[in-house]
Design a protein around this motif. Structure first.
Motif: not given
Length: 137
Positions: A14, A17-18, A50, A67, A71, A115
């Motif tokens: 996660a 991803g951020l 994040a 997240p 997302g 995320a």
């Protein structure tokens, strides 16, 4: 409750991803796309998300909502902008703005999807783990 928990794969994913999404926005900015102000707001929001998740994770059971919601908002924002806002993001992906925006937009969207999914998985795995721990032996 023990606040020194180890990181799980969904939690790490996660955060990655951020930060990937923030990197994609940085690429779009470096490629010359216009943003409302400097630095680009999405880059600040994803990076702050994040950081917030990283700091809240040991203490708050549902910290992974950060997240997951960022997302989801990134994906919904992209779709809504494609439908209502003229499709600048889609134009970036199809190469109408050049090659760097293709990479930046793809990186941003990949990051928000990762995320969001990893955030949901992290919430579910933490809830399952906490329910196993709280059950009497």
């Amino acid at each position: 409750m023990n606040t020194k928990r180890t990181w799980t794969r969904p939690e790490i994913t996660a955060v990655i991803g951020l930060l990937t999404s923030a990197s994609g926005i940085a690429v779009l900015w470096a490629a010359g796309l216009e943003f409302p102000f400097y630095p680009p707001p999405g880059m600040l929001i994803m990076t702050a998300g994040a950081l917030a998740f990283t700091l809240m994770r040991p203490r708050l059971r549902y910290a992974a909502l950060v997240p997951a919601l960022l997302g989801l908002s990134g994906v919904v924002g992209f779709v809504m902008e494609a439908i209502i806002g003229g499709g600048i993001g889609l134009a970036n992906l199809t190469g109408d703005a050049g090659t760097a925006p293709i990479f930046g937009q793809a990186l941003q969207q990949l990051g928000v999807v990762i995320a969001g999914v990893a955030g949901v998985v992290a919430i579910r795995s933490r809830a399952a783990r906490d329910s196993r721990v709280s059950q009497p032996a």
